[in-house]
Design a protein around this motif. Structure first.
Motif, mmCIF file in Angstrom:
data_model
loop_
_atom_site.group_PDB
_atom_site.id
_atom_site.type_symbol
_atom_site.label_atom_id
_atom_site.label_comp_id
_atom_site.label_asym_id
_atom_site.label_seq_id
_atom_site.Cartn_x
_atom_site.Cartn_y
_atom_site.Cartn_z
ATOM 1 N N MET A 1 -28.817 -26.212 17.667
ATOM 2 C CA MET A 1 -28.865 -25.145 16.678
ATOM 3 C C MET A 1 -27.962 -23.989 17.087
ATOM 4 S SD MET A 1 -30.338 -24.516 13.713
ATOM 5 C CE MET A 1 -31.868 -25.445 13.644
ATOM 6 N N GLY A 2 -28.006 -23.617 18.369
ATOM 7 C CA GLY A 2 -27.138 -22.547 18.857
ATOM 8 C C GLY A 2 -25.676 -22.895 18.706
ATOM 9 N N ALA A 3 -25.316 -24.150 19.034
ATOM 10 C CA ALA A 3 -23.925 -24.599 18.892
ATOM 11 C C ALA A 3 -23.502 -24.560 17.425
ATOM 12 C CB ALA A 3 -23.772 -26.010 19.449
ATOM 13 N N PHE A 4 -24.398 -24.955 16.541
ATOM 14 C CA PHE A 4 -24.097 -24.927 15.106
ATOM 15 C C PHE A 4 -23.805 -23.501 14.637
ATOM 16 C CE2 PHE A 4 -25.646 -24.646 10.653
ATOM 17 C CZ PHE A 4 -24.710 -25.493 10.064
ATOM 18 N N PHE A 5 -24.585 -22.537 15.105
ATOM 19 C CA PHE A 5 -24.351 -21.144 14.725
ATOM 20 C C PHE A 5 -22.996 -20.654 15.254
ATOM 21 C CE2 PHE A 5 -29.217 -20.618 14.715
ATOM 22 C CZ PHE A 5 -29.294 -20.904 13.357
ATOM 23 N N VAL A 6 -22.621 -21.078 16.457
ATOM 24 C CA VAL A 6 -21.308 -20.711 17.006
ATOM 25 C C VAL A 6 -20.195 -21.308 16.146
ATOM 26 C CG1 VAL A 6 -19.723 -20.990 18.966
ATOM 27 C CG2 VAL A 6 -22.125 -20.421 19.378
ATOM 28 N N ILE A 7 -20.326 -22.585 15.806
ATOM 29 C CA ILE A 7 -19.296 -23.251 15.000
ATOM 30 C C ILE A 7 -19.159 -22.578 13.631
ATOM 31 C CG2 ILE A 7 -18.696 -25.412 13.820
ATOM 32 C CD1 ILE A 7 -20.110 -26.861 16.209
ATOM 33 N N GLN A 8 -20.268 -22.314 12.990
ATOM 34 C CA GLN A 8 -20.238 -21.678 11.679
ATOM 35 C C GLN A 8 -19.565 -20.304 11.749
ATOM 36 O OE1 GLN A 8 -20.682 -23.908 9.320
ATOM 37 N NE2 GLN A 8 -22.550 -23.158 8.321
ATOM 38 N N THR A 9 -19.893 -19.543 12.801
ATOM 39 C CA THR A 9 -19.302 -18.215 12.968
ATOM 40 C C THR A 9 -17.809 -18.320 13.268
ATOM 41 O OG1 THR A 9 -21.410 -17.395 13.839
ATOM 42 C CG2 THR A 9 -19.463 -16.037 14.254
ATOM 43 N N ALA A 10 -17.456 -19.225 14.190
ATOM 44 C CA ALA A 10 -16.060 -19.359 14.608
ATOM 45 C C ALA A 10 -15.172 -19.814 13.452
ATOM 46 C CB ALA A 10 -15.961 -20.344 15.757
ATOM 47 N N MET A 11 -15.659 -20.735 12.644
ATOM 48 C CA MET A 11 -14.814 -21.305 11.602
ATOM 49 C C MET A 11 -14.525 -20.319 10.478
ATOM 50 S SD MET A 11 -13.977 -24.092 12.935
ATOM 51 C CE MET A 11 -13.029 -24.832 11.608
ATOM 52 N N THR A 12 -15.257 -19.212 10.418
ATOM 53 C CA THR A 12 -14.921 -18.185 9.421
ATOM 54 C C THR A 12 -13.580 -17.527 9.741
ATOM 55 O OG1 THR A 12 -16.115 -16.434 10.619
ATOM 56 C CG2 THR A 12 -17.365 -17.684 8.981
ATOM 57 N N HIS A 13 -13.109 -17.661 10.974
ATOM 58 C CA HIS A 13 -11.822 -17.074 11.365
ATOM 59 C C HIS A 13 -10.648 -18.000 11.036
ATOM 60 C CE1 HIS A 13 -13.600 -13.602 13.367
ATOM 61 N NE2 HIS A 13 -14.505 -14.412 13.855
ATOM 62 N N PHE A 14 -10.947 -19.184 10.486
ATOM 63 C CA PHE A 14 -9.897 -20.127 10.103
ATOM 64 C C PHE A 14 -10.126 -20.507 8.638
ATOM 65 C CE2 PHE A 14 -11.129 -20.807 14.543
ATOM 66 C CZ PHE A 14 -9.954 -20.460 15.182
ATOM 67 N N SER A 15 -9.076 -20.601 7.889
ATOM 68 C CA SER A 15 -9.198 -20.880 6.453
ATOM 69 C C SER A 15 -9.393 -22.378 6.224
ATOM 70 C CB SER A 15 -7.950 -20.392 5.713
ATOM 71 O OG SER A 15 -6.788 -20.961 6.274
ATOM 72 N N GLN A 16 -10.624 -22.830 6.492
ATOM 73 C CA GLN A 16 -10.915 -24.254 6.360
ATOM 74 C C GLN A 16 -12.391 -24.420 6.017
ATOM 75 O OE1 GLN A 16 -9.056 -26.523 9.431
ATOM 76 N NE2 GLN A 16 -10.283 -28.333 9.067
ATOM 77 N N SER A 17 -12.679 -25.101 4.933
ATOM 78 C CA SER A 17 -14.066 -25.292 4.507
ATOM 79 C C SER A 17 -14.670 -26.493 5.231
ATOM 80 C CB SER A 17 -14.123 -25.518 3.000
ATOM 81 O OG SER A 17 -13.551 -26.769 2.677
ATOM 82 N N PRO A 18 -15.999 -26.568 5.332
ATOM 83 C CA PRO A 18 -16.634 -27.732 5.959
ATOM 84 C C PRO A 18 -16.209 -29.057 5.342
ATOM 85 C CG PRO A 18 -18.225 -25.968 5.703
ATOM 86 C CD PRO A 18 -16.977 -25.513 5.003
ATOM 87 N N ALA A 19 -16.088 -29.110 4.009
ATOM 88 C CA ALA A 19 -15.738 -30.364 3.339
ATOM 89 C C ALA A 19 -14.349 -30.862 3.737
ATOM 90 C CB ALA A 19 -15.812 -30.185 1.826
#
Length: 427
Positions: free
Chosen positions: A190-208
């Motif tokens: 869960m902690g890793a997921f929160f890091v990934i979600q936060t980090a990926m906001t700095h890159f223009s790329q959606s989960p899909a």
């Protein structure tokens, strides 16, 4: 191992020291573990024979509070490995601003070769051997590789027998019925997921649009894979110690988890109700998984998986280290030169120790939180520290790993300097 894990870990410290202004006392203190204990654990086996197992416990630094760290059961456990893991735990606790120092423990064995009765005798024997070395105000063990809530419960019970009173706060990761915290078993993922979600906001790329490969389908890796699958990421490859599966179109992670739980193996399947069907996929090795052309690579197995030998073959754009020390320092430079963003273990997998801290707090207060409260606090902490490390990396133009060590060093330095350093005494 052909090199010292602790020496390799110290190279990260040396690199970060260029960007902080600390007393020499601080760096001198952090070069060496505070205390290391090696013990022999005699165990009467089910067939009546006696075997003696080698165990370790290391308290690396307690400048910020009692030490904290897991206990692993694994054939490759050595004192060097345990010292390195305790070193990383020191920085991990500082990164998340926990009032703990770093520790680690382990026993050298293959736990799959022991019966449940033998594992219980071994776990209790380990506590007998280290009882004077641990305690809720000294050093608090937790689960790690091949240890689980049941084993932690045995350890807490044995310590309580020795002390002749119930002391739940001596160990975390316990069963809920013995004072464990809701959310602890899934906390690392869960902690890793929160890091990934936060980090990926700095890159223009959606989960899909984001493909993911996860090496290690154990407790952390499997839970994280499902979290990412449900969030819309394309999880295209997963593996366990026996090998892995890859499907370019993406995998149905909940179905694979069901199969893994029932058969202990991994295959690419799709399940509807109780009926599961194998889907088209390629069987791959753990080494091949690391080299896949994906957006996110998540090493969630053991240390030293990405080295100078294979770092140039890594094609992922982002690496999130859920395992402890999966990338060695020689590989760091290669990945950085390739423009790969590596989010370090001392941040990414710190969810486990963070919820262990919550468990310790609940044990000490006698007041227990809901799962929603645990996850809310965890998300708040992981998100805040990820943003701080990202900001440091941008400000200093350094890698995210160096930024995390700078962040931790500043907090550790404050604690050590508060007790007096050369600058204080000679001024």
């Amino acid at each position: 191992m052909s090199y010292s894990l602790l020496s390799d870990a110290n190279q990260r410290l040396e690199k970060a020291l260029r960007y902080v202004s600390l007393s020499d006392d601080v760096t001198e203190r952090l070069r060496y573990p505070k205390a290391s204990l090696s013990v022999s654990i005699p165990v009467r086996m089910d067939d009546g024979s006696l075997r003696v197992f080698q165990g370790y416990r290391v308290r690396y630094d307690d400048s910020r509070g009692p030490t904290k760290g897991g206990v692993r059961f694994h054939p490759h456990v050595t004192l060097d490995e345990v010292q390195s893991l305790a070193f990383w735990m020191t920085f991990k606790c500082a990164v998340l601003n926990l009032p703990f120092g770093g520790a680690k423990g382990g026993i050298t064995l293959n736990p799959k070769e022991l019966s449940k009765f033998e594992l219980e005798r071994l776990s209790r024997g380990y506590v007998d051997a280290i009882a004077d070395f641990i305690g809720p105000d000294i050093d608090i063990p937790a689960p790690d590789v091949y240890t689980n809530p049941m084993i932690m419960g045995w350890m807490m019970d044995q310590y309580s027998i020795i002390q002749r009173k119930i002391i739940p706060a001596v160990v975390t990761g316990k069963p809920i019925s013995m004072g464990g915290s809701l959310g602890r078993e899934t906390a690392t993922a869960m902690g890793a997921f929160f890091v990934i979600q936060t980090a990926m906001t700095h890159f223009s790329q959606s989960p899909a649009q984001t493909t993911v490969a996860i090496q290690g389908f154990g407790n952390a890796g499997a839970v994280l894979a499902e979290l990412m699958f449900r969030a819309g990421y394309q999880v295209v490859a997963v593996s366990d110690s026996q090998g892995g599966v890859y499907a370019k179109q993406g995998l149905d992670i909940p179905s694979i988890r069901r199969l893994k739980d029932s058969s202990r193996g991994i295959r690419a399947v799709y399940c509807e109700g109780s009926v599961c069907s194998t889907v088209e996929h390629a069987s791959i090795t753990n080494e091949e998984l690391l080299e896949l052309d994906v957006d996110i690579l998540i090493p969630a197995a053991l240390e030293n998986q990405i080295t100078a030998e294979n770092a140039d073959k890594i094609r992922a754009r982002y690496v999130f280290e859920v395992a402890n020390g999966p990338t060695n320092s020689a590989a760091d430079a290669i990945l950085e030169a390739k423009g790969i963003h590596v989010f370090p273990d001392i941040l990414v997998n710190a969810g486990g120790v963070t919820v262990s801290y919550y468990e310790w707090v609940q044990n000490r207060s006698g007041f227990y939180w809901s799962l929603d409260e645990v996850n809310r606090r965890l998300e708040q902490s992981m998100t805040a520290e990820t943003e701080k490390i990202w900001a440091i990396a941008q400000e200093l133009s350094v890698s995210l790993r160096t930024a995390a060590y700078v962040h931790a060093l500043n907090r550790l330095g404050d604690a050590i300097q508060a007790k007096g350093t050369q600058d204080y005494y000679v001024s």
